[in-house]
Design a protein around this motif. Structure first.
Motif, PDB file in Angstrom:
ATOM      1  N   SER A 129     -28.344  26.646  43.071  1.00 42.79           N
ATOM      2  CA  SER A 129     -29.489  25.860  43.173  1.00 42.79           C
ATOM      3  C   SER A 129     -31.105  26.218  42.665  1.00 42.79           C
ATOM      4  CB  SER A 129     -30.072  24.747  43.827  1.00 42.79           C
ATOM      5  OG  SER A 129     -30.339  25.408  45.183  1.00 42.79           O
ATOM      6  N   SER A 186     -23.418  23.099  41.951  1.00 44.17           N
ATOM      7  CA  SER A 186     -21.785  23.443  42.264  1.00 44.17           C
ATOM      8  C   SER A 186     -22.396  23.788  43.633  1.00 44.17           C
ATOM      9  CB  SER A 186     -20.979  23.891  41.271  1.00 44.17           C
ATOM     10  OG  SER A 186     -21.200  25.186  41.440  1.00 44.17           O
ATOM     11  N   GLY A 205     -27.227  18.740  41.564  1.00 43.87           N
ATOM     12  CA  GLY A 205     -26.155  18.685  40.217  1.00 43.87           C
ATOM     13  C   GLY A 205     -25.461  19.865  40.706  1.00 43.87           C
ATOM     14  N   GLY A 240     -26.545  17.903  33.329  1.00 47.22           N
ATOM     15  CA  GLY A 240     -25.203  17.795  34.146  1.00 47.22           C
ATOM     16  C   GLY A 240     -24.619  16.969  33.608  1.00 47.22           C
ATOM     17  N   ASN A 246     -27.334  21.532  35.799  1.00 49.16           N
ATOM     18  CA  ASN A 246     -25.980  21.974  36.069  1.00 49.16           C
ATOM     19  C   ASN A 246     -26.755  23.208  36.759  1.00 49.16           C
ATOM     20  OD1 ASN A 246     -26.388  23.278  33.712  1.00 49.16           O
ATOM     21  ND2 ASN A 246     -25.306  21.769  32.394  1.00 49.16           N
ATOM     22  N   ASP A 247     -25.434  24.008  37.399  1.00 50.42           N
ATOM     23  CA  ASP A 247     -25.845  24.988  37.457  1.00 50.42           C
ATOM     24  C   ASP A 247     -26.579  26.350  36.623  1.00 50.42           C
ATOM     25  OD1 ASP A 247     -24.085  24.978  39.305  1.00 50.42           O
ATOM     26  OD2 ASP A 247     -22.346  25.881  39.170  1.00 50.42           O
ATOM     27  N   GLU A 277     -24.558  25.674  28.062  1.00 50.56           N
ATOM     28  CA  GLU A 277     -23.606  24.345  28.601  1.00 50.56           C
ATOM     29  C   GLU A 277     -25.099  23.114  28.522  1.00 50.56           C
ATOM     30  OE1 GLU A 277     -20.496  23.000  31.958  1.00 50.56           O
ATOM     31  OE2 GLU A 277     -21.455  25.090  31.837  1.00 50.56           O
TER      32      GLU A 277
END
Length: 239
Positions: free
Chosen positions: A66, A61, A59, A212, A219-220, A207
């Protein structure tokens, strides 16, 4: 244009914590982390991270965005003079028993002072019973008993409630139940616990809540918050 991750990584700890808050209960230390503290005092700390996709880094990018690489950098910054190595042995899709079966070889190779064991989420997604999960958890404990390392478990993640995805819909009650079982069993044997499930409830400022588009993998921003909280609480416990 700077990415959200770059902003998170270069910001001071307080602004990041404001987006993914966690109180002192994020880490429960049920037994002093004697092996890890002694290693840090000697200037060299090796951590073995075991688990499934969130340890592997699915997940993110890029690999460096990570959990494991971010945790390694976060601990190194907080423990000056300590050579910190975090070994990534995450394999996506594994349940608790499958991860536990890999302990002997992974421990022999890494010779860790501290083992992080992420477990529970895939057991829920695979519709395994609490009894089956607990059996595997205890089998893993037997394999860890002679390692000489401290152990901290990482409980289930939370999944978004607002995604139109059948495989995660309605899963949070079971994920929460497995997280509670994980904490109860860890307390019985003296393992530490990172309470990820409960903490993620406060990530509304991130976000997509830190998860994700697949509704499951971080996500990041989610990885950055999780690593920051882990590094901060773990470094505090080792000082």
């Amino acid at each position: 244009m700077r990415t959200l991750l770059a902003l998170l990584l270069t910001a001071a700890a307080t602004p990041l914590m404001a987006q993914c808050p966690a109180d002192a209960a994020f880490l429960t230390v049920n037994r002093p982390l004697d092996a890890a503290r002694a290693a840090a005092a000697d200037g060299r700390l090796t951590i073995l991270a075991m688990g499934s996709s969130s340890i592997e880094g699915v997940g993110a990018s890029a690999p460096e965005r990570s959990f494991v690489p971010l945790l390694e950098r976060g601990l190194a910054a907080r423990l000056p003079g300590v050579d910190v190595t975090v070994v990534n042995r995450g394999i996506g899709g594994e349940n608790a028993g499958e991860t536990a079966a890999r302990f002997p070889a992974a421990i022999e190779a890494a010779q860790p002072d501290l083992i992080l064991w992420q477990l529970g989420a895939n057991d829920v997604l695979q519709d395994r019973s609490e009894d089956a999960f607990l059996t595997d958890f205890r089998a893993g404990q037997e394999l860890l008993a002679d390692s000489g390392a401290d152990v901290i478990v990482i409980d289930s993640q939370r999944v978004p409630e607002d995604r139109d995805l059948d495989f995660i819909r309605g899963r949070n009650p079971a994920l929460g139940a497995f997280a509670a079982l994980t904490a109860l069993e860890a307390g019985r044997v003296g393992y530490g616990v990172f309470h990820r499930f409960g903490t993620m409830a406060g990530w509304s400022g991130l976000e997509a809540g830190g998860v994700g588009p697949d509704g499951l993998h971080l996500n990041d921003a989610g990885y950055a918050c999780w690593a920051e909280l882990t590094a901060e609480s773990l470094a505090r416990a080792l000082r």
